[in-house]
Design a protein around this motif. Structure first.
Motif, PDB file in Angstrom:
ATOM      1  N   HIS A  49      -4.212  89.030  -1.463  1.00  0.00           N
ATOM      2  CA  HIS A  49      -4.414  89.195  -0.027  1.00  0.00           C
ATOM      3  C   HIS A  49      -3.644  88.113   0.720  1.00  0.00           C
ATOM      4  O   HIS A  49      -3.311  87.067   0.163  1.00  0.00           O
ATOM      5  CB  HIS A  49      -5.898  89.123   0.342  1.00  0.00           C
ATOM      6  CG  HIS A  49      -6.703  90.293  -0.136  1.00  0.00           C
ATOM      7  ND1 HIS A  49      -7.272  90.330  -1.390  1.00  0.00           N
ATOM      8  CD2 HIS A  49      -7.025  91.470   0.457  1.00  0.00           C
ATOM      9  CE1 HIS A  49      -7.919  91.480  -1.553  1.00  0.00           C
ATOM     10  NE2 HIS A  49      -7.780  92.180  -0.447  1.00  0.00           N
ATOM     11  N   ASN A  50      -3.401  88.380   1.985  1.00  0.00           N
ATOM     12  CA  ASN A  50      -2.678  87.453   2.837  1.00  0.00           C
ATOM     13  C   ASN A  50      -3.350  87.445   4.201  1.00  0.00           C
ATOM     14  O   ASN A  50      -4.316  88.192   4.436  1.00  0.00           O
ATOM     15  CB  ASN A  50      -1.210  87.878   2.953  1.00  0.00           C
ATOM     16  CG  ASN A  50      -0.261  86.720   3.162  1.00  0.00           C
ATOM     17  OD1 ASN A  50      -0.655  85.643   3.602  1.00  0.00           O
ATOM     18  ND2 ASN A  50       0.999  86.938   2.848  1.00  0.00           N
ATOM     19  N   ARG A 138       0.986  84.476   6.630  1.00  0.00           N
ATOM     20  CA  ARG A 138       0.781  83.046   6.385  1.00  0.00           C
ATOM     21  C   ARG A 138       1.755  82.513   5.334  1.00  0.00           C
ATOM     22  O   ARG A 138       2.256  81.399   5.451  1.00  0.00           O
ATOM     23  CB  ARG A 138      -0.662  82.824   5.930  1.00  0.00           C
ATOM     24  CG  ARG A 138      -1.054  81.372   5.681  1.00  0.00           C
ATOM     25  CD  ARG A 138      -2.503  81.296   5.241  1.00  0.00           C
ATOM     26  NE  ARG A 138      -2.717  82.088   4.028  1.00  0.00           N
ATOM     27  CZ  ARG A 138      -3.896  82.572   3.650  1.00  0.00           C
ATOM     28  NH1 ARG A 138      -4.959  82.388   4.417  1.00  0.00           N
ATOM     29  NH2 ARG A 138      -4.017  83.255   2.529  1.00  0.00           N
ATOM     30  N   THR A 139       2.052  83.332   4.324  1.00  0.00           N
ATOM     31  CA  THR A 139       2.953  82.893   3.258  1.00  0.00           C
ATOM     32  C   THR A 139       4.402  82.804   3.709  1.00  0.00           C
ATOM     33  O   THR A 139       5.232  82.220   3.008  1.00  0.00           O
ATOM     34  CB  THR A 139       2.857  83.845   2.055  1.00  0.00           C
ATOM     35  OG1 THR A 139       3.044  85.191   2.514  1.00  0.00           O
ATOM     36  CG2 THR A 139       1.492  83.740   1.380  1.00  0.00           C
ATOM     37  N   ASP A 140       4.734  83.393   4.853  1.00  0.00           N
ATOM     38  CA  ASP A 140       6.093  83.343   5.379  1.00  0.00           C
ATOM     39  C   ASP A 140       6.246  82.304   6.481  1.00  0.00           C
ATOM     40  O   ASP A 140       7.339  82.136   7.017  1.00  0.00           O
ATOM     41  CB  ASP A 140       6.512  84.710   5.930  1.00  0.00           C
ATOM     42  CG  ASP A 140       6.704  85.745   4.837  1.00  0.00           C
ATOM     43  OD1 ASP A 140       7.717  85.661   4.123  1.00  0.00           O
ATOM     44  OD2 ASP A 140       5.831  86.609   4.677  1.00  0.00           O
ATOM     45  N   ALA A 141       5.163  81.628   6.816  1.00  0.00           N
ATOM     46  CA  ALA A 141       5.171  80.690   7.948  1.00  0.00           C
ATOM     47  C   ALA A 141       5.662  79.316   7.512  1.00  0.00           C
ATOM     48  O   ALA A 141       4.980  78.306   7.673  1.00  0.00           O
ATOM     49  CB  ALA A 141       3.777  80.598   8.559  1.00  0.00           C
ATOM     50  N   ARG A 142       6.842  79.282   6.943  1.00  0.00           N
ATOM     51  CA  ARG A 142       7.424  78.022   6.490  1.00  0.00           C
ATOM     52  C   ARG A 142       8.937  78.143   6.542  1.00  0.00           C
ATOM     53  O   ARG A 142       9.484  79.237   6.524  1.00  0.00           O
ATOM     54  CB  ARG A 142       6.965  77.697   5.070  1.00  0.00           C
ATOM     55  CG  ARG A 142       7.369  78.754   4.045  1.00  0.00           C
ATOM     56  CD  ARG A 142       6.759  78.479   2.683  1.00  0.00           C
ATOM     57  NE  ARG A 142       5.334  78.784   2.686  1.00  0.00           N
ATOM     58  CZ  ARG A 142       4.545  78.644   1.634  1.00  0.00           C
ATOM     59  NH1 ARG A 142       5.029  78.170   0.516  1.00  0.00           N
ATOM     60  NH2 ARG A 142       3.264  78.954   1.706  1.00  0.00           N
ATOM     61  N   ALA A 187      -2.828  82.283 -10.482  1.00  0.00           N
ATOM     62  CA  ALA A 187      -2.574  80.892 -10.123  1.00  0.00           C
ATOM     63  C   ALA A 187      -1.228  80.746  -9.419  1.00  0.00           C
ATOM     64  O   ALA A 187      -1.092  79.981  -8.455  1.00  0.00           O
ATOM     65  CB  ALA A 187      -2.614  80.021 -11.381  1.00  0.00           C
ATOM     66  N   LEU A 188      -0.242  81.490  -9.868  1.00  0.00           N
ATOM     67  CA  LEU A 188       1.079  81.451  -9.244  1.00  0.00           C
ATOM     68  C   LEU A 188       1.020  81.992  -7.817  1.00  0.00           C
ATOM     69  O   LEU A 188       1.606  81.421  -6.886  1.00  0.00           O
ATOM     70  CB  LEU A 188       2.066  82.261 -10.090  1.00  0.00           C
ATOM     71  CG  LEU A 188       3.520  82.272  -9.634  1.00  0.00           C
ATOM     72  CD1 LEU A 188       4.107  80.865  -9.657  1.00  0.00           C
ATOM     73  CD2 LEU A 188       4.347  83.203 -10.511  1.00  0.00           C
ATOM     74  N   HIS A 192       1.523  79.908  -4.006  1.00  0.00           N
ATOM     75  CA  HIS A 192       2.437  80.306  -2.932  1.00  0.00           C
ATOM     76  C   HIS A 192       1.698  80.774  -1.682  1.00  0.00           C
ATOM     77  O   HIS A 192       2.308  81.367  -0.785  1.00  0.00           O
ATOM     78  CB  HIS A 192       3.385  81.382  -3.439  1.00  0.00           C
ATOM     79  CG  HIS A 192       4.430  80.851  -4.377  1.00  0.00           C
ATOM     80  ND1 HIS A 192       5.605  80.284  -3.938  1.00  0.00           N
ATOM     81  CD2 HIS A 192       4.461  80.754  -5.732  1.00  0.00           C
ATOM     82  CE1 HIS A 192       6.324  79.886  -4.965  1.00  0.00           C
ATOM     83  NE2 HIS A 192       5.653  80.158  -6.069  1.00  0.00           N
ATOM     84  N   GLY A 193       0.394  80.514  -1.608  1.00  0.00           N
ATOM     85  CA  GLY A 193      -0.342  80.745  -0.375  1.00  0.00           C
ATOM     86  C   GLY A 193      -1.124  82.035  -0.284  1.00  0.00           C
ATOM     87  O   GLY A 193      -1.772  82.297   0.735  1.00  0.00           O
ATOM     88  N   PHE A 194      -1.082  82.869  -1.313  1.00  0.00           N
ATOM     89  CA  PHE A 194      -1.850  84.114  -1.294  1.00  0.00           C
ATOM     90  C   PHE A 194      -3.304  83.828  -1.680  1.00  0.00           C
ATOM     91  O   PHE A 194      -3.612  82.821  -2.322  1.00  0.00           O
ATOM     92  CB  PHE A 194      -1.262  85.137  -2.269  1.00  0.00           C
ATOM     93  CG  PHE A 194       0.093  85.652  -1.873  1.00  0.00           C
ATOM     94  CD1 PHE A 194       0.217  86.738  -1.023  1.00  0.00           C
ATOM     95  CD2 PHE A 194       1.252  85.045  -2.336  1.00  0.00           C
ATOM     96  CE1 PHE A 194       1.458  87.213  -0.648  1.00  0.00           C
ATOM     97  CE2 PHE A 194       2.499  85.510  -1.963  1.00  0.00           C
ATOM     98  CZ  PHE A 194       2.612  86.594  -1.122  1.00  0.00           C
TER      99      PHE A 194
END
Length: 204
Positions: A49-50, A138-142, A187-188, A192-194
């Motif tokens: 989920h994101n 959220r995972t793309d906010a970098r 864990a991976l 990465h924020g998921f």
């Protein structure tokens, strides 16, 4: 593993038209469900989920410090209505209208200057200085030159990522999907924020 990235609506069309693929992962289960209904992929399984976040330039002339400041953005970029991120963004705005008022929703809508076909293009508009704010995962906010503005949890949406196999998928494709659900894969994804919900074989 050879990866192809695009908006889910584009990938779905490519698979439907016979493009060679073994695994389809999407942030929109409706696209997967449509392919599953026609027998072009197996039953989808959610694996992560994101959530959504705002991105603004590091040197932010609009002064956006929190989500409620979003109407300050003179140029707002979002995903198109056909994309998963665009659909989740509209759900976010609907929740914001109920919480922050109709004027907030109208002001935000009036500032949208572009609707992009995938989340990478949405983020790029801010990175290139062509937008004052954008709604992304959220995972793309970098990235260089970007600052993240969190979305309040009570307004945010939970984007589900699901995966399915095509009929031509070899055993290695199933192994890839199994890895997504395994502790090492989870864990991976978390790194990465998921968000990954514990499965029966995982400790909470």
């Amino acid at each position: 593993v050879r990866l192809t990235f695009a908006g889910s609506q584009v990938l779905r069309l490519q698979i439907a038209q016979g493009a060679p693929a073994h695994v389809f992962a999407s942030a929109n289960r409706a696209h997967l469900a449509a392919l599953a209904a026609s027998g072009q992929v197996s039953a989808p399984q959610v694996f992560a989920h994101n959530a959504l976040a705002l991105v603004v330039p590091t040197a932010d002339p609009s002064g956006i410090e929190r989500f409620a400041d979003l109407p300050k953005a003179r140029r707002l970029v979002i995903g198109s209505r056909q994309t998963p991120v665009g659909q989740y963004t509209r759900a976010l705005f609907a929740r914001a209208e109920a919480s922050l008022g109709a004027s907030f929703a109208l002001d935000v809508a009036s500032q949208v200057v572009s609707e992009e076909s995938n989340v990478r293009l949405v983020r790029a508009k801010v990175a290139l200085g062509e937008a004052d704010a954008a709604v992304v995962y959220r995972t793309d906010a970098r990235g260089p030159g970007l600052r993240t503005v969190p979305v309040p949890p009570e307004l945010n949406v939970r984007a589900a990522y699901a995966v399915a196999l095509t009929p031509a998928a070899p055993a290695a494709a199933q192994a890839f999907v199994d890895f997504l659900h395994a502790p090492a894969g989870a864990a991976l994804l978390r790194r990465h924020g998921f968000t990954v919900d514990p499965r029966p074989h995982e400790a909470p």
